[in-house]
Design an enzyme around this catalytic site. Structure first.
Site, PDB file in Angstrom:
ATOM      1  NE  ARG A   1     108.870  15.226  66.077  1.00  0.00           N
ATOM      2  CZ  ARG A   1     109.028  13.935  66.344  1.00  0.00           C
ATOM      3  NH1 ARG A   1     110.229  13.448  66.549  1.00  0.00           N
ATOM      4  NH2 ARG A   1     107.983  13.155  66.422  1.00  0.00           N
TER       5      ARG A   1
ATOM      6  CE  LYS B   1     110.798  36.499  58.090  1.00  0.00           C
ATOM      7  NZ  LYS B   1     110.155  37.726  57.575  1.00  0.00           N
TER       8      LYS B   1
ATOM      9  CD  GLU C   1     114.227  42.635  48.673  1.00  0.00           C
ATOM     10  OE1 GLU C   1     114.336  43.314  49.717  1.00  0.00           O
ATOM     11  OE2 GLU C   1     113.160  42.090  48.319  1.00  0.00           O
TER      12      GLU C   1
ATOM     13  CE  LYS D   1     117.040  38.520  56.129  1.00  0.00           C
ATOM     14  NZ  LYS D   1     116.222  37.966  55.082  1.00  0.00           N
TER      15      LYS D   1
ATOM     16  CD  GLU E   1     108.737  39.894  60.190  1.00  0.00           C
ATOM     17  OE1 GLU E   1     109.484  39.226  59.458  1.00  0.00           O
ATOM     18  OE2 GLU E   1     107.680  40.411  59.815  1.00  0.00           O
TER      19      GLU E   1
ATOM     20  NE  ARG F   1     113.774  38.082  59.562  1.00  0.00           N
ATOM     21  CZ  ARG F   1     114.262  36.863  59.445  1.00  0.00           C
ATOM     22  NH1 ARG F   1     114.581  36.184  60.533  1.00  0.00           N
ATOM     23  NH2 ARG F   1     114.429  36.307  58.256  1.00  0.00           N
TER      24      ARG F   1
ATOM     25  CG  ASN G   1     108.538  42.501  55.538  1.00  0.00           C
ATOM     26  OD1 ASN G   1     108.904  41.766  54.628  1.00  0.00           O
ATOM     27  ND2 ASN G   1     108.376  42.071  56.773  1.00  0.00           N
TER      28      ASN G   1
ATOM     29  CG  HIS H   1     108.887  43.611  51.025  1.00  0.00           C
ATOM     30  ND1 HIS H   1     109.851  44.603  50.987  1.00  0.00           N
ATOM     31  CD2 HIS H   1     109.529  42.470  50.660  1.00  0.00           C
ATOM     32  CE1 HIS H   1     111.013  44.078  50.641  1.00  0.00           C
ATOM     33  NE2 HIS H   1     110.843  42.792  50.430  1.00  0.00           N
TER      34      HIS H   1
ATOM     35  CG  HIS I   1     104.331  40.780  49.248  1.00  0.00           C
ATOM     36  ND1 HIS I   1     104.599  40.679  50.592  1.00  0.00           N
ATOM     37  CD2 HIS I   1     105.434  40.308  48.619  1.00  0.00           C
ATOM     38  CE1 HIS I   1     105.809  40.160  50.762  1.00  0.00           C
ATOM     39  NE2 HIS I   1     106.337  39.941  49.582  1.00  0.00           N
TER      40      HIS I   1
ATOM     41  CG  HIS J   1     110.231  39.852  45.588  1.00  0.00           C
ATOM     42  ND1 HIS J   1     109.052  39.880  46.303  1.00  0.00           N
ATOM     43  CD2 HIS J   1     111.218  40.196  46.467  1.00  0.00           C
ATOM     44  CE1 HIS J   1     109.321  40.217  47.559  1.00  0.00           C
ATOM     45  NE2 HIS J   1     110.623  40.418  47.672  1.00  0.00           N
TER      46      HIS J   1
HETATM   47  P1  NAD Z   1     114.187  32.488  41.770  1.00  0.00           P
HETATM   48  O1  NAD Z   1     114.680  31.563  42.791  1.00  0.00           O
HETATM   49  O2  NAD Z   1     112.949  32.109  41.025  1.00  0.00           O
HETATM   50  O3  NAD Z   1     115.344  32.796  40.726  1.00  0.00           O
HETATM   51  C1  NAD Z   1     115.092  33.671  39.644  1.00  0.00           C
HETATM   52  C2  NAD Z   1     115.473  33.019  38.312  1.00  0.00           C
HETATM   53  O4  NAD Z   1     116.888  33.019  38.191  1.00  0.00           O
HETATM   54  C3  NAD Z   1     115.039  31.569  38.190  1.00  0.00           C
HETATM   55  O5  NAD Z   1     114.643  31.333  36.867  1.00  0.00           O
HETATM   56  C4  NAD Z   1     116.315  30.813  38.511  1.00  0.00           C
HETATM   57  O6  NAD Z   1     116.353  29.514  37.961  1.00  0.00           O
HETATM   58  C5  NAD Z   1     117.336  31.704  37.861  1.00  0.00           C
HETATM   59  N1  NAD Z   1     118.683  31.607  38.378  1.00  0.00           N
HETATM   60  C6  NAD Z   1     119.077  31.494  39.659  1.00  0.00           C
HETATM   61  N2  NAD Z   1     120.398  31.614  39.757  1.00  0.00           N
HETATM   62  C7  NAD Z   1     120.861  31.756  38.513  1.00  0.00           C
HETATM   63  C8  NAD Z   1     122.158  31.931  37.970  1.00  0.00           C
HETATM   64  N3  NAD Z   1     123.235  32.071  38.738  1.00  0.00           N
HETATM   65  N4  NAD Z   1     122.277  32.031  36.631  1.00  0.00           N
HETATM   66  C9  NAD Z   1     121.178  31.962  35.831  1.00  0.00           C
HETATM   67  N5  NAD Z   1     119.929  31.844  36.279  1.00  0.00           N
HETATM   68  C10 NAD Z   1     119.777  31.743  37.619  1.00  0.00           C
HETATM   69  O7  NAD Z   1     113.887  33.937  42.396  1.00  0.00           O
HETATM   70  P2  NAD Z   1     114.633  34.826  43.482  1.00  0.00           P
HETATM   71  O8  NAD Z   1     114.367  36.216  43.091  1.00  0.00           O
HETATM   72  O9  NAD Z   1     116.016  34.385  43.726  1.00  0.00           O
HETATM   73  O10 NAD Z   1     113.821  34.478  44.818  1.00  0.00           O
HETATM   74  C11 NAD Z   1     112.446  34.746  44.933  1.00  0.00           C
HETATM   75  C12 NAD Z   1     111.899  33.857  46.026  1.00  0.00           C
HETATM   76  O11 NAD Z   1     112.562  34.167  47.239  1.00  0.00           O
HETATM   77  C13 NAD Z   1     110.422  34.036  46.268  1.00  0.00           C
HETATM   78  O12 NAD Z   1     109.820  32.764  46.411  1.00  0.00           O
HETATM   79  C14 NAD Z   1     110.361  34.784  47.582  1.00  0.00           C
HETATM   80  O13 NAD Z   1     109.198  34.475  48.334  1.00  0.00           O
HETATM   81  C15 NAD Z   1     111.591  34.268  48.276  1.00  0.00           C
HETATM   82  N6  NAD Z   1     112.142  35.168  49.285  1.00  0.00           N
HETATM   83  C16 NAD Z   1     112.429  34.645  50.498  1.00  0.00           C
HETATM   84  C17 NAD Z   1     112.981  35.446  51.493  1.00  0.00           C
HETATM   85  C18 NAD Z   1     113.354  34.834  52.802  1.00  0.00           C
HETATM   86  O14 NAD Z   1     113.724  35.580  53.715  1.00  0.00           O
HETATM   87  N7  NAD Z   1     113.311  33.533  52.931  1.00  0.00           N
HETATM   88  C19 NAD Z   1     113.240  36.798  51.232  1.00  0.00           C
HETATM   89  C20 NAD Z   1     112.950  37.308  49.970  1.00  0.00           C
HETATM   90  C21 NAD Z   1     112.402  36.489  48.998  1.00  0.00           C
HETATM   91  N1  GLY Z   2     113.050  39.166  53.770  1.00  0.00           N
HETATM   92  C1  GLY Z   2     112.511  39.559  55.017  1.00  0.00           C
HETATM   93  C2  GLY Z   2     113.042  38.800  56.182  1.00  0.00           C
HETATM   94  O1  GLY Z   2     113.887  37.957  56.047  1.00  0.00           O
HETATM   95  O2  GLY Z   2     112.609  39.026  57.265  1.00  0.00           O
END
Ligand code: NAD
Ligand code: GLY
Length: 370
Positions: free
Chosen positions: A131, A153, A195, A237, A247, A251, A255, A258, A262, A275
């Site tokens: 949990r 998130k 971003e 942020k 949110e 918050r 987006n 977005h 999306h 993205h």
């Molecule tokens: P990702 O995690 O897929 O990373 C992108 C690529 O870069 C991958 O191939 C990864 O292996 C590679 N990589 C990572 N670090 C590296 C490094 N230092 N050197 C070489 N390669 C590296 O993508 P992302 O853009 O980081 O994240 C996208 C994800 O984040 C999505 O799933 C999205 O939904 C999520 N997201 C979450 C939030 C949140 O608030 N939680 C906000 C925005 C996006």
């Molecule tokens: N990336 C949007 C949020 O964290 O709310």
């Protein structure tokens, strides 16, 4: 309150910000070679059991450095395949299985080492195990460093859609080693810049001005400019999350772009547009729609497009985009309430707002005009 990057506590060029959430407050450390500075981030680990979750791209680069910092603890690592298609319940179950094998207690800690995919998945596993146990974010993409690692998130995708299962679960600390960006592919880096631009666009006109001045340095990955951009993004942020963790209001402004983005990501097939690229196109659409509706100066939409182009981001809808199909996809957005579309638009640079009543006709006209 989060501290200002320029004036906050600085320890040997490490910036420290604070996400102020009362007893659940946590630090964000930003600096070079922080992975090797385990004395700093080990303080955030309370128990003896630690699981590091990473992927096949990041682990060969940085896992050893993290594991070296965990000596003396009962540690395990889980290296998942790379890619958004692995952000699933099944992979999350693998992480839970690894915690079970480790015989992890309620004071265990999960460390997410990677981009947003690993951060979201490992954070969700931490939210589920017994949990909820501690987790530490060590983001290694620019997108994760300026956005996904901060704010709690967490979640995974379902076949029915992205991020449909998840939990709000704040990390114990965010460790941003800017040196890890050295290995990040150029396209991923630029995608993360979208971003960064977003924070200026939605709430900080002065930061937007700074981005315009520093655009060439950022495009060239100048380390001082990048560190400053990360710190100012995290500061923004952290402030939003402290004021509206769940949110319920402000918050949602994060987006901006977005809802369009999306829809574009889904329409073009995941992986076609990154993205941040989809968000860049989406922000321009949101800015131009705001002008169509008489809410914002058209010149601000042009300034936004120019900045993003200088940062190497796309701003135009892909050729052949189907406006009707995009609108239908926009109706699937999680921000919508009771089936009504809620868009984030703006009054101009630095002034985003939630607009609940934009007509389908206005959106279609904008999507058809590009
Ligand atoms: P990702 O995690 O897929 O990373 C992108 C690529 O870069 C991958 O191939 C990864 O292996 C590679 N990589 C990572 N670090 C590296 C490094 N230092 N050197 C070489 N390669 C590296 O993508 P992302 O853009 O980081 O994240 C996208 C994800 O984040 C999505 O799933 C999205 O939904 C999520 N997201 C979450 C939030 C949140 O608030 N939680 C906000 C925005 C996006
Ligand atoms: N990336 C949007 C949020 O964290 O709310």
């Amino acid at each position: 309150m989060a501290s200002r990057p320029g004036t906050g506590r600085r320890m040997s060029a490490v910036r420290e910000l604070d996400v102020a959430l009362g007893a659940r407050s946590y630090p964000i450390w930003i600096g070079r070679n922080l992975l090797q500075d385990a004395a700093r981030w080990r303080r955030a680990i309370r128990g003896r059991h630690v699981l590091v979750v990473s992927n096949t791209t990041v682990a060969p680069l940085y896992l050893d450095a993290v594991l070296a910092g965990l000596s003396g603890l009962q540690q395990a690592s889980l290296v998942l395949p790379d890619g958004e298609q692995h952000k699933t319940l099944d992979r999350c179950a693998e992480a839970l299985g690894a915690l079970a094998t480790l015989k992890a207690n309620r004071d265990a800690c999960v460390i997410a080492l990677g981009g947003g995919v690993i951060g979201d998945l490992a954070g969700f596993a931490a939210a589920c195990w017994m949990r909820g146990v501690d987790f530490l974010q060590i983001p290694t993409t620019l997108l994760a460093q300026v956005d996904s690692s901060v704010g709690g998130k967490t979640g995974v995708n379902l076949p029915a859609g992205k991020n449909l299962v998840g939990a709000f679960h704040q990390p114990r600390a965010v460790v941003i080693d800017t040196g890890t960006l050295a290995t990040l592919p150029e396209r991923e880096y630029r995608s993360g810049l979208a971003e960064v631009v977003k924070y200026g666009a939605i709430g900080d006109a002065e930061f937007f001005d700074w981005l315009e001045r520093e655009a060439d340095a950022l495009a060239a990955r100048d380390s001082d400019a990048v560190a400053e951009a990360i710190a100012r993004s995290c500061l923004h942020k952290a402030g939003v999350v402290a004021r509206d963790e769940r949110e319920d209001g402000e918050r949602a402004l994060l987006n901006f772009g977005h809802t369009f983005g999306h829809a574009l990501e889904t329409a073009s097939g995941y992986g076609q547009l990154l993205h941040g690229e989809a968000v860049a196109i989406g922000m321009r659409l949101a800015a131009r729609l705001s002008s169509d509706l008489g809410r914002a100066p058209a010149a601000d939409a042009d300034r936004l497009a120019t900045l993003m182009q200088r940062l190497g981001l796309p701003v135009d809808l892909p050729a052949g985009s189907d406006a009707d199909a995009l609108l239908q996809l926009m109706y699937l957005d999680k921000k919508n309430l009771s089936g009504c579309l809620r868009l984030i638009l703006w009054r101009g640079i630095g002034a985003a707002e939630i607009v609940p009543d934009v007509t389908d006709a206005a959106i279609l006209q904008r999507l058809r005009s590009g």
